[in-house]
Design a protein around this motif. Structure first.
Motif, PDB file in Angstrom:
ATOM      1  N   PRO A 148      37.034 -53.777  -4.612  1.00 51.22           N
ATOM      2  CA  PRO A 148      36.843 -54.210  -3.220  1.00 51.22           C
ATOM      3  C   PRO A 148      35.385 -54.557  -2.899  1.00 51.22           C
ATOM      4  O   PRO A 148      35.116 -55.524  -2.181  1.00 51.22           O
ATOM      5  CB  PRO A 148      37.331 -53.009  -2.410  1.00 51.22           C
ATOM      6  CG  PRO A 148      38.349 -52.359  -3.283  1.00 51.22           C
ATOM      7  CD  PRO A 148      37.805 -52.511  -4.675  1.00 51.22           C
ATOM      8  N   GLN A 149      34.451 -53.768  -3.429  1.00 49.86           N
ATOM      9  CA  GLN A 149      33.036 -54.074  -3.210  1.00 49.86           C
ATOM     10  C   GLN A 149      32.690 -55.424  -3.820  1.00 49.86           C
ATOM     11  O   GLN A 149      31.956 -56.227  -3.215  1.00 49.86           O
ATOM     12  CB  GLN A 149      32.163 -52.971  -3.824  1.00 49.86           C
ATOM     13  CG  GLN A 149      30.669 -53.178  -3.606  1.00 49.86           C
ATOM     14  CD  GLN A 149      29.815 -52.142  -4.329  1.00 49.86           C
ATOM     15  OE1 GLN A 149      30.298 -51.417  -5.193  1.00 49.86           O
ATOM     16  NE2 GLN A 149      28.543 -52.068  -3.975  1.00 49.86           N
ATOM     17  N   LEU A 150      33.191 -55.690  -5.018  1.00 49.01           N
ATOM     18  CA  LEU A 150      32.945 -56.975  -5.674  1.00 49.01           C
ATOM     19  C   LEU A 150      33.531 -58.119  -4.854  1.00 49.01           C
ATOM     20  O   LEU A 150      32.876 -59.150  -4.659  1.00 49.01           O
ATOM     21  CB  LEU A 150      33.555 -56.965  -7.076  1.00 49.01           C
ATOM     22  CG  LEU A 150      33.470 -58.303  -7.817  1.00 49.01           C
ATOM     23  CD1 LEU A 150      32.069 -58.522  -8.365  1.00 49.01           C
ATOM     24  CD2 LEU A 150      34.488 -58.384  -8.937  1.00 49.01           C
ATOM     25  N   LEU A 151      34.751 -57.962  -4.369  1.00 48.03           N
ATOM     26  CA  LEU A 151      35.393 -59.023  -3.600  1.00 48.03           C
ATOM     27  C   LEU A 151      34.616 -59.327  -2.325  1.00 48.03           C
ATOM     28  O   LEU A 151      34.478 -60.486  -1.930  1.00 48.03           O
ATOM     29  CB  LEU A 151      36.834 -58.632  -3.275  1.00 48.03           C
ATOM     30  CG  LEU A 151      37.786 -58.525  -4.471  1.00 48.03           C
ATOM     31  CD1 LEU A 151      39.148 -58.030  -4.026  1.00 48.03           C
ATOM     32  CD2 LEU A 151      37.908 -59.861  -5.196  1.00 48.03           C
ATOM     33  N   ASP A 152      34.101 -58.300  -1.685  1.00 44.13           N
ATOM     34  CA  ASP A 152      33.279 -58.518  -0.496  1.00 44.13           C
ATOM     35  C   ASP A 152      32.029 -59.318  -0.848  1.00 44.13           C
ATOM     36  O   ASP A 152      31.619 -60.227  -0.101  1.00 44.13           O
ATOM     37  CB  ASP A 152      32.874 -57.180   0.124  1.00 44.13           C
ATOM     38  CG  ASP A 152      34.028 -56.476   0.831  1.00 44.13           C
ATOM     39  OD1 ASP A 152      35.053 -57.139   1.098  1.00 44.13           O
ATOM     40  OD2 ASP A 152      33.907 -55.264   1.099  1.00 44.13           O
ATOM     41  N   ALA A 153      31.405 -58.977  -1.993  1.00 47.51           N
ATOM     42  CA  ALA A 153      30.197 -59.689  -2.417  1.00 47.51           C
ATOM     43  C   ALA A 153      30.503 -61.152  -2.725  1.00 47.51           C
ATOM     44  O   ALA A 153      29.783 -62.060  -2.284  1.00 47.51           O
ATOM     45  CB  ALA A 153      29.581 -59.007  -3.635  1.00 47.51           C
ATOM     46  N   VAL A 154      31.582 -61.391  -3.481  1.00 48.87           N
ATOM     47  CA  VAL A 154      31.957 -62.768  -3.821  1.00 48.87           C
ATOM     48  C   VAL A 154      32.258 -63.566  -2.563  1.00 48.87           C
ATOM     49  O   VAL A 154      31.821 -64.715  -2.410  1.00 48.87           O
ATOM     50  CB  VAL A 154      33.164 -62.773  -4.783  1.00 48.87           C
ATOM     51  CG1 VAL A 154      33.698 -64.192  -4.958  1.00 48.87           C
ATOM     52  CG2 VAL A 154      32.769 -62.188  -6.133  1.00 48.87           C
ATOM     53  N   GLY A 155      32.995 -62.960  -1.627  1.00 50.24           N
ATOM     54  CA  GLY A 155      33.298 -63.646  -0.377  1.00 50.24           C
ATOM     55  C   GLY A 155      32.041 -64.026   0.381  1.00 50.24           C
ATOM     56  O   GLY A 155      31.953 -65.126   0.954  1.00 50.24           O
ATOM     57  N   GLY A 156      31.061 -63.139   0.379  1.00 54.55           N
ATOM     58  CA  GLY A 156      29.800 -63.429   1.050  1.00 54.55           C
ATOM     59  C   GLY A 156      29.072 -64.603   0.419  1.00 54.55           C
ATOM     60  O   GLY A 156      28.542 -65.474   1.129  1.00 54.55           O
ATOM     61  N   TYR A 157      29.050 -64.653  -0.905  1.00 52.74           N
ATOM     62  CA  TYR A 157      28.370 -65.761  -1.588  1.00 52.74           C
ATOM     63  C   TYR A 157      29.087 -67.081  -1.350  1.00 52.74           C
ATOM     64  O   TYR A 157      28.444 -68.126  -1.168  1.00 52.74           O
ATOM     65  CB  TYR A 157      28.260 -65.475  -3.088  1.00 52.74           C
ATOM     66  CG  TYR A 157      27.359 -64.303  -3.404  1.00 52.74           C
ATOM     67  CD1 TYR A 157      26.097 -64.203  -2.833  1.00 52.74           C
ATOM     68  CD2 TYR A 157      27.776 -63.288  -4.264  1.00 52.74           C
ATOM     69  CE1 TYR A 157      25.274 -63.129  -3.104  1.00 52.74           C
ATOM     70  CE2 TYR A 157      26.961 -62.200  -4.542  1.00 52.74           C
ATOM     71  CZ  TYR A 157      25.713 -62.125  -3.957  1.00 52.74           C
ATOM     72  OH  TYR A 157      24.890 -61.055  -4.219  1.00 52.74           O
ATOM     73  N   LEU A 158      30.415 -67.063  -1.338  1.00 51.37           N
ATOM     74  CA  LEU A 158      31.155 -68.288  -1.057  1.00 51.37           C
ATOM     75  C   LEU A 158      30.906 -68.748   0.372  1.00 51.37           C
ATOM     76  O   LEU A 158      30.762 -69.950   0.627  1.00 51.37           O
ATOM     77  CB  LEU A 158      32.646 -68.067  -1.308  1.00 51.37           C
ATOM     78  CG  LEU A 158      33.042 -67.860  -2.774  1.00 51.37           C
ATOM     79  CD1 LEU A 158      34.522 -67.506  -2.883  1.00 51.37           C
ATOM     80  CD2 LEU A 158      32.737 -69.104  -3.615  1.00 51.37           C
TER      81      LEU A 158
END
Length: 367
Positions: free
Chosen positions: A143-153
């Motif tokens: 979940p932490q990774l997905l939040d980070a990826v979403g932020g970069y996108l």
């Protein structure tokens, strides 16, 4: 042009967040900068070594030592007048390519500033801007990774690279694909696997990745050729490519179908251009890798990434990806792209007040 000496400067740059890979976690960068002083202009180079020899055999204290004890005295004895001669003068000294690259870049920057020519023009740039990719480290949870990826996108990054290792791979890629669909996605193993993991790595094939970067040890080029027969995902070499010669061998053996060019790793931007030219001649796409550079190294990487063979987004993220405060004016992304500097030399210089604040050591080595 007469080179009068080199300033070796250490700067401590805190990262906005810890960056974890299979070879360790970084919370700050201890960066070695090289300033070449000539009778015509000054130039800057950035040494991309890490504090410990975990990514490559080089490390920052060692780079300082080899420059002071061997490389700079050799350049002084040879009376170098331009950057193109540095590689030949330093050829008798084995490896230490990152240290060689920093010296060559500093002299080349000074030379181009004196002549009013840009780094990008010198290398053969064909683009005014380049698409930005971002590298996402290993995190505490999916979940932490997905939040980070979403932020970069949301910020506009055109490509996502996920660091992977055994136990943090298939399920992570699946989660990103399920959440974000057909985003441009690739993975980087940093040598974390063996050929015995081939069937496991083949489980990445259904996810339509751009590539898997350096899955095996850097010396296992034949292993990569064997792995390429098992997995459908394109194999990209990073640590294994240290020169145009090693790139040619890897291509001939079928060990790589994509190449990550990191200028420091291959000995400088002039050798990086040779690898680009070789790969282009063989129809091999290349992209520009990053080593969490400051604005100085970022400017040079942008120039390289604007060459015609760089057809995949590289690790040329905005300054804010890693640093709240850069030592140059920050590089700010617009519509998923960064502008290629067009001024003389690198086209950027350190902001004096910021540089002084972050500096931890300075040493002058005359020529």
């Amino acid at each position: 042009m007469k080179v009068e000496g080199f300033e070796l400067r250490r700067v401590a740059m805190p990262l906005v967040s810890p960056f974890r890979t299979s070879f360790g976690t970084q919370t700050a960068r201890d960066i070695l900068l090289v300033r070449a002083v000539t009778d015509a202009a000054e130039g800057w180079g950035e040494c991309v070594t890490l504090p410990d020899p975990v990514y490559s055999p080089e490390y920052t204290d060692g780079a300082v030592d080899v420059m002071k004890r061997f490389f700079i005295p050799a350049l002084a004895a040879a009376g170098i007048a331009d950057a193109t001669s540095i590689g030949e003068v330093l050829k008798p000294f084995k490896a230490h390519r990152m240290a060689k690259a920093a010296l060559e870049t500093a002299v080349l920057d000074a030379e181009l500033r004196a002549e009013g020519r840009s780094f990008a023009r010198e290398l053969g740039s064909v683009h005014d801007s380049v698409p930005c990719g971002v590298s996402v480290g290993i995190m505490e949870s999916v979940p932490q990774l997905l939040d980070a990826v979403g932020g970069y996108l949301d910020e506009g990054y055109a490509r996502i690279k996920l660091k992977i290792e055994p136990g943090w791979d298939i399920q992570v890629v699946r989660a990103v694909r399920e959440r974000f669909g057909d985003v441009l996605l690739q993975v980087d193993a940093n040598t974390a696997y063996t050929l015995g993991d081939a069937r496991h790595l083949a489980k990445l094939d259904p996810f339509d990745l751009l590539l898997i970067e350096q899955p095996l040890e850097e010396e296992d080029v034949l292993g990569h050729a064997e792995l390429a027969k098992v997995v459908k995902t394109p194999i990209c070499l990073d640590e294994s490519i240290t020169s145009a010669q090693t790139a040619a061998a890897a291509i001939r053996l079928g060990a790589t179908s994509v190449i990550n060019i990191k200028p420091g790793r291959v000995g400088g931007y002039l050798e990086a251009r040779r690898i680009h030219d070789l790969a282009t001649a063989h129809g091999i796409p290349v992209w520009c890798g990053g080593m969490i550079e400051s604005g100085l190294g970022r400017a040079a990487n942008l120039a390289l990434a604007s060459l015609p063979g760089f057809t995949l987004p590289g690790d040329v993220s905005a300054s804010g990806r890693f640093y709240e405060t850069d030592i140059t004016e920050p590089f700010v992304m617009r519509d998923g792209r960064l502008d290629v500097p067009t001024g003389p030399g690198l086209g950027v210089t350190p902001v004096a007040a910021i540089l002084d604040e972050l500096t931890t050591a300075v040493e002058w080595v005359p020529v």
